[in-house]
Design a protein around this motif. Structure first.
Motif, PDB file in Angstrom:
ATOM      1  N   ASP A 130     178.960  86.892   1.100  1.00  0.00           N
ATOM      2  CA  ASP A 130     177.692  87.361   1.650  1.00  0.00           C
ATOM      3  C   ASP A 130     176.751  86.192   1.923  1.00  0.00           C
ATOM      4  O   ASP A 130     176.545  85.332   1.060  1.00  0.00           O
ATOM      5  CB  ASP A 130     177.015  88.336   0.686  1.00  0.00           C
ATOM      6  N   HIS A 131     176.176  86.192   3.116  1.00  0.00           N
ATOM      7  CA  HIS A 131     175.200  85.182   3.494  1.00  0.00           C
ATOM      8  C   HIS A 131     173.987  85.870   4.107  1.00  0.00           C
ATOM      9  O   HIS A 131     174.108  86.949   4.702  1.00  0.00           O
ATOM     10  CB  HIS A 131     175.779  84.197   4.519  1.00  0.00           C
ATOM     11  N   LEU A 132     172.838  85.241   3.995  1.00  0.00           N
ATOM     12  CA  LEU A 132     171.668  85.750   4.685  1.00  0.00           C
ATOM     13  C   LEU A 132     171.859  85.611   6.191  1.00  0.00           C
ATOM     14  O   LEU A 132     172.342  84.581   6.676  1.00  0.00           O
ATOM     15  CB  LEU A 132     170.411  84.970   4.270  1.00  0.00           C
ATOM     16  N   HIS A 133     171.475  86.645   6.921  1.00  0.00           N
ATOM     17  CA  HIS A 133     171.514  86.604   8.378  1.00  0.00           C
ATOM     18  C   HIS A 133     170.180  86.027   8.837  1.00  0.00           C
ATOM     19  O   HIS A 133     169.128  86.639   8.645  1.00  0.00           O
ATOM     20  CB  HIS A 133     171.724  88.007   8.940  1.00  0.00           C
ATOM     21  N   MET A 134     170.223  84.848   9.446  1.00  0.00           N
ATOM     22  CA  MET A 134     168.967  84.133   9.708  1.00  0.00           C
ATOM     23  C   MET A 134     168.082  84.832  10.723  1.00  0.00           C
ATOM     24  O   MET A 134     166.864  84.673  10.693  1.00  0.00           O
ATOM     25  CB  MET A 134     169.269  82.699  10.150  1.00  0.00           C
ATOM     26  N   GLN A 135     168.650  85.618  11.604  1.00  0.00           N
ATOM     27  CA  GLN A 135     167.812  86.380  12.522  1.00  0.00           C
ATOM     28  C   GLN A 135     166.985  87.404  11.753  1.00  0.00           C
ATOM     29  O   GLN A 135     165.801  87.617  12.046  1.00  0.00           O
ATOM     30  CB  GLN A 135     168.665  87.071  13.584  1.00  0.00           C
ATOM     31  N   ALA A 136     167.605  88.028  10.757  1.00  0.00           N
ATOM     32  CA  ALA A 136     166.881  88.981   9.921  1.00  0.00           C
ATOM     33  C   ALA A 136     165.863  88.266   9.040  1.00  0.00           C
ATOM     34  O   ALA A 136     164.759  88.774   8.804  1.00  0.00           O
ATOM     35  CB  ALA A 136     167.856  89.776   9.060  1.00  0.00           C
ATOM     36  N   VAL A 137     166.213  87.072   8.552  1.00  0.00           N
ATOM     37  CA  VAL A 137     165.272  86.283   7.757  1.00  0.00           C
ATOM     38  C   VAL A 137     164.020  85.988   8.569  1.00  0.00           C
ATOM     39  O   VAL A 137     162.882  86.092   8.079  1.00  0.00           O
ATOM     40  CB  VAL A 137     165.922  84.964   7.284  1.00  0.00           C
ATOM     41  N   ALA A 138     164.208  85.625   9.847  1.00  0.00           N
ATOM     42  CA  ALA A 138     163.080  85.274  10.713  1.00  0.00           C
ATOM     43  C   ALA A 138     162.137  86.449  10.946  1.00  0.00           C
ATOM     44  O   ALA A 138     160.973  86.250  11.313  1.00  0.00           O
ATOM     45  CB  ALA A 138     163.596  84.746  12.045  1.00  0.00           C
ATOM     46  N   GLU A 139     162.623  87.689  10.740  1.00  0.00           N
ATOM     47  CA  GLU A 139     161.752  88.848  10.869  1.00  0.00           C
ATOM     48  C   GLU A 139     160.729  88.917   9.738  1.00  0.00           C
ATOM     49  O   GLU A 139     159.686  89.551   9.872  1.00  0.00           O
ATOM     50  CB  GLU A 139     162.590  90.134  10.856  1.00  0.00           C
ATOM     51  N   GLU A 140     161.046  88.259   8.626  1.00  0.00           N
ATOM     52  CA  GLU A 140     160.204  88.373   7.440  1.00  0.00           C
ATOM     53  C   GLU A 140     159.465  87.077   7.083  1.00  0.00           C
ATOM     54  O   GLU A 140     158.378  87.117   6.512  1.00  0.00           O
ATOM     55  CB  GLU A 140     161.048  88.796   6.236  1.00  0.00           C
ATOM     56  N   ILE A 141     160.067  85.925   7.378  1.00  0.00           N
ATOM     57  CA  ILE A 141     159.522  84.658   6.912  1.00  0.00           C
ATOM     58  C   ILE A 141     159.996  83.542   7.843  1.00  0.00           C
ATOM     59  O   ILE A 141     161.066  83.654   8.463  1.00  0.00           O
ATOM     60  CB  ILE A 141     159.977  84.385   5.452  1.00  0.00           C
ATOM     61  N   ASP A 142     159.239  82.479   7.934  1.00  0.00           N
ATOM     62  CA  ASP A 142     159.631  81.320   8.730  1.00  0.00           C
ATOM     63  C   ASP A 142     160.870  80.679   8.090  1.00  0.00           C
ATOM     64  O   ASP A 142     160.802  80.197   6.958  1.00  0.00           O
ATOM     65  CB  ASP A 142     158.471  80.317   8.773  1.00  0.00           C
ATOM     66  N   PRO A 143     162.012  80.668   8.784  1.00  0.00           N
ATOM     67  CA  PRO A 143     163.226  80.084   8.193  1.00  0.00           C
ATOM     68  C   PRO A 143     163.064  78.619   7.796  1.00  0.00           C
ATOM     69  O   PRO A 143     163.813  78.126   6.927  1.00  0.00           O
ATOM     70  CB  PRO A 143     164.263  80.224   9.314  1.00  0.00           C
ATOM     71  N   ALA A 144     162.109  77.924   8.396  1.00  0.00           N
ATOM     72  CA  ALA A 144     161.893  76.519   8.056  1.00  0.00           C
ATOM     73  C   ALA A 144     161.425  76.346   6.614  1.00  0.00           C
ATOM     74  O   ALA A 144     161.528  75.244   6.061  1.00  0.00           O
ATOM     75  CB  ALA A 144     160.876  75.895   9.012  1.00  0.00           C
ATOM     76  N   ARG A 145     160.928  77.415   5.998  1.00  0.00           N
ATOM     77  CA  ARG A 145     160.479  77.344   4.606  1.00  0.00           C
ATOM     78  C   ARG A 145     161.638  77.450   3.620  1.00  0.00           C
ATOM     79  O   ARG A 145     161.458  77.164   2.438  1.00  0.00           O
ATOM     80  CB  ARG A 145     159.475  78.465   4.321  1.00  0.00           C
ATOM     81  N   MET A 146     162.806  77.855   4.098  1.00  0.00           N
ATOM     82  CA  MET A 146     163.917  78.146   3.201  1.00  0.00           C
ATOM     83  C   MET A 146     164.717  76.889   2.861  1.00  0.00           C
ATOM     84  O   MET A 146     165.055  76.093   3.738  1.00  0.00           O
ATOM     85  CB  MET A 146     164.844  79.182   3.846  1.00  0.00           C
ATOM     86  N   ILE A 147     165.010  76.717   1.584  1.00  0.00           N
ATOM     87  CA  ILE A 147     165.910  75.670   1.095  1.00  0.00           C
ATOM     88  C   ILE A 147     167.048  76.371   0.359  1.00  0.00           C
ATOM     89  O   ILE A 147     166.809  77.108  -0.605  1.00  0.00           O
ATOM     90  CB  ILE A 147     165.195  74.699   0.145  1.00  0.00           C
ATOM     91  N   PHE A 148     168.282  76.158   0.811  1.00  0.00           N
ATOM     92  CA  PHE A 148     169.416  76.858   0.227  1.00  0.00           C
ATOM     93  C   PHE A 148     170.210  75.930  -0.695  1.00  0.00           C
ATOM     94  O   PHE A 148     170.471  74.777  -0.358  1.00  0.00           O
ATOM     95  CB  PHE A 148     170.335  77.396   1.327  1.00  0.00           C
TER      96      PHE A 148
END
Length: 219
Positions: free
Chosen positions: A68-86
């Motif tokens: 399972d991985h986060l779907h980045m398009q769905a992430v972008a609906e909620e938060i700026d993906p640039a803030r994410m550190i994996f």
């Protein structure tokens, strides 16, 4: 000492003043500097809702071997993906170790860890202590499968999609909203140290989350 409703309200108000909280919506506050548990099929979205209300980078820890991985398009609906550190540890025992070290360092105000089973009480206590040690009152959440069940967490919330109910309402009204405004979720507070069980029907509007209180169902 007898605790009345008035004294209980006074105690909870004092705790709230001393320990700031993150507010998802009216009636749903998540105390900072403590560890919360999110479960249910939409637990990752719930974590993104919370992270979006914090500032700065979001450290997201997940097992490297899990499909399972986060779907980045769905992430972008909620938060700026640039803030994410994996971070993707390759050993099971390193998931909570990474979270503990991240909380203790205070480098990120938001730390989320996906785990494959509910941690034991000792592990949760270590995380609480690490979050308190930082002195910056971070938001910390573990994401557990199914109905969760970690001992010692500050709160346990469950989130599941309920889009069908909203679509049916829209169809009956002759209005089918598109995008996020056409989605709905069933959210439950299964456990909390300072609040009773509760449930909400959550929808999206241009102004953000809209929650309607409903009767909780126990799992």
């Amino acid at each position: 000492m007898q605790i009345t409703h008035a004294s209980f309200d006074h105690i909870t108000a004092s705790v709230a003043r001393a320990n700031p909280s993150l507010r998802l919506f009216e009636g749903c506050d998540l105390r900072l500097g403590r560890v919360h548990e999110f479960c249910g099929p939409a637990r990752r979205r719930l974590a993104l809702w919370a992270a979006a209300r914090m500032e700065g980078a979001v450290l997201w820890i997940r097992p490297a071997w899990h499909p399972d991985h986060l779907h980045m398009q769905a992430v972008a609906e909620e938060i700026d993906p640039a803030r994410m550190i994996f971070v993707a540890p390759e050993r099971r025992e390193d998931l909570l170790w990474c979270m503990e070290e991240a909380l203790r360092s205070g480098a990120c105000k938001t730390v989320v860890a996906e785990v494959l089973e509910p941690p034991n009480l000792t592990a949760i206590r270590r995380l609480h202590l690490a979050a308190e040690h930082a002195g910056r009152q971070p938001f910390a959440a573990i994401l557990t499968p199914h109905h969760g069940g970690a001992a010692g967490v500050e709160t346990r919330f469950s989130l599941a999609a309920d889009h069908g109910a909203l679509s049916m309402q829209g169809a009956l009204a002759g209005n089918l909203p598109a995008g996020l405004e056409g989605r709905a979720w069933h959210m439950q507070r299964l456990r909390a140290r300072l609040a009773p069980p509760a449930a909400w029907h959550v929808t999206r509007a241009s102004s953000g989350l809209c929650a309607k209180s409903i009767a909780p169902s126990f799992v």
